[in-house]
Design a protein around this motif. Structure first.
Motif, short mmCIF file in Angstrom:
data_model
loop_
_atom_site.label_atom_id
_atom_site.label_comp_id
_atom_site.label_asym_id
_atom_site.label_seq_id
_atom_site.Cartn_x
_atom_site.Cartn_y
_atom_site.Cartn_z
N UNK A 1 4.24 0.23 10.77
CA UNK A 1 5.11 -0.74 10.09
C UNK A 1 4.34 -1.23 8.88
N UNK A 2 4.84 -0.92 7.71
CA UNK A 2 4.15 -1.27 6.47
C UNK A 2 5.12 -2.05 5.60
N UNK A 3 4.95 -3.38 5.60
CA UNK A 3 5.93 -4.20 4.89
C UNK A 3 7.29 -3.98 5.54
N UNK A 4 8.30 -3.68 4.74
CA UNK A 4 9.63 -3.45 5.29
C UNK A 4 9.86 -2.02 5.75
N UNK A 5 8.84 -1.21 5.69
CA UNK A 5 9.01 0.21 5.94
C UNK A 5 8.60 0.60 7.37
N UNK A 6 9.46 1.37 8.03
CA UNK A 6 9.10 1.95 9.32
C UNK A 6 8.81 3.44 9.12
N UNK A 7 7.62 3.85 9.53
CA UNK A 7 7.18 5.23 9.29
C UNK A 7 6.78 5.84 10.63
N UNK A 8 7.54 6.81 11.07
CA UNK A 8 7.24 7.44 12.36
C UNK A 8 6.54 8.78 12.14
N UNK B 1 0.85 -1.19 0.00
CA UNK B 1 0.00 0.00 0.00
C UNK B 1 0.89 1.24 0.00
N UNK B 2 0.25 2.39 0.06
CA UNK B 2 1.02 3.63 0.05
C UNK B 2 0.47 4.59 1.09
N UNK B 3 1.35 5.43 1.58
CA UNK B 3 0.98 6.47 2.54
C UNK B 3 1.19 7.83 1.88
N UNK C 1 5.52 15.66 11.91
CA UNK C 1 6.42 15.35 10.80
C UNK C 1 6.33 13.86 10.55
N UNK C 2 6.70 13.44 9.34
CA UNK C 2 6.79 12.02 9.02
C UNK C 2 8.26 11.70 8.82
N UNK C 3 8.75 10.79 9.64
CA UNK C 3 10.19 10.49 9.63
C UNK C 3 10.41 9.03 9.27
N UNK C 4 11.28 8.82 8.28
CA UNK C 4 11.64 7.47 7.85
C UNK C 4 13.08 7.22 8.31
N UNK C 5 13.25 6.51 9.43
CA UNK C 5 14.60 6.39 10.01
C UNK C 5 15.57 5.62 9.12
#
Ligand code: ZN
Length: 339
Positions: free
Chosen positions: A191-198, A55-57, A212-216
């Motif tokens: 947690x979306x698949x392999x993606x961590x989205x804070x 999916x997408x954010x 804010x949206x932070x991708x570590x």
């Protein structure tokens, strides 16, 4: 329709760029896109798109339902995944008035403050909405009067301007403020698949509820309007707290910032430049306010030109009247607990 695809060179990096009918997508990391209007439709702000395994954010929905629909129409150029999450970085119209076009299967995430503002049903739209949108009919009237007295050349320009204003006004009429469906106070991690989205809130700043949206992993920050390509709008801000709110951002590991206005950038040190500006401006306006200098006079005379080298858009003389009105409002309400 894909109009063109190319490579955008920014600072020290080269990013793939896909230009659609109404939007331009810049891929700063694999599947992480900055989403900007191409100028054909008024979109008001920039968003971001994070494409995950299934999916997408999306970050921010632009200034009208028409703008959001135009984005959805261009989206297949960069992904075939459905949007499942939409983040509203803050309540300003140019970031949330497209919310209504997303279906009930899409979770809309934002800070509680943002929810309260949008859920007010249009009674708390902020100083910017009143100045830039609610005032359109009156400004159209003024332009109409100018047209009657203008030269042929000016007439053409003014008529185009009038047409643009009319279009934005008409598109805005369709908006039904649509509140977020999931709120946070400080942080939530997806947690979306392999993606961590804070999704993070560090305190008041551009508004009372910026996230804010932070991708570590990717070291990307989607900043909303906490920091922009130039000087952010300050009419609903908490200027002194804003500088403090930027501090934890300077501690994050970030390589790329995607701002709510202006192009993506890698000069992370700009966070510090904005902190300096905000603290300096606050100090100067507190002084002028204490001296009884009117807001109008302060806006015309306060000297921030020392920051011009480090921040694009800083005025040679004076600052926006919206900014001074806001700071005076905060000071009249006794400092930090402002409206
Ligand atoms: Zn804003």
């Amino acid at each position: 329709m894909l109009l063109s695809a190319g490579v955008a060179a920014y600072a020290d990096e080269e990013w793939r760029e896909v230009v659609g009918e109404e939007f331009t997508f810049t891929e700063v990391r694999s599947g992480v896109w900055h989403v900007r209007g191409s100028g054909t439709i008024a979109v008001g702000s920039n968003g971001a798109l994070v494409v995950n395994d299934r999916d997408a954010l999306l970050v921010d929905s632009h200034m009208t339902p028409a703008a959001a629909r135009a984005l959805l129409a261009d989206l297949p150029l960069v992904t075939d995944k459905p949007i499942r999450d939409l983040v509203n970085t803050h309540f300003h119209f140019d970031h949330v008035h497209g919310n209504q076009v997303f279906g009930s299967e899409v979770e809309i995430l934002a800070h509680e403050y943002t929810h309260a503002k949008i859920a007010s049903g249009g009674t708390q739209r902020g100083r910017g909405y009143e100045a830039f949108i609610a005032a359109i009919p009156q400004r159209m009237q003024q332009v109409q009067e100018q047209i009657e007295q203008a030269s042929a050349e000016e007439k053409q320009q003014l008529t185009q301007r009038l047409e643009r204003m009319r279009r934005i006004w008409e598109q805005e009429q369709e908006t039904r403020p649509t509140a977020p469906t999931l709120t946070l106070q400080e942080a939530v991690t997806l947690y979306r698949g392999g993606r961590e989205i804070r999704i993070l809130h560090f305190g008041r700043g551009h508004t009372g509820g910026d996230v804010v949206v932070y991708l570590p992993e990717e070291r990307v920050l989607v900043a909303g309007d906490l920091i922009t390509g130039g000087l952010p709008y300050m009419g609903d801000g908490f200027l002194l707290e804003w500088a403090d709110t930027l501090e934890p951002l300077t501690q994050l590991e970030i390589d790329v910032i995607l701002p709510g206005h202006g192009a993506a950038f890698t000069q992370v040190e700009r966070l510090g430049f904005l902190q300096m500006y905000l603290r300096d401006l606050w100090r100067k306006l507190v002084e002028l306010h204490a001296q009884g200098v009117s807001a109008q006079e302060a806006a015309a005379s306060v000297d921030m030109s020392a920051h011009r080298e480090r921040i694009p858009d800083v005025e040679q003389a004076g600052v926006s009247r919206h900014t001074v009105d806001r700071v005076y409002e905060l000071l009249d309400a006794n400092g930090s607990q402002g409206p």
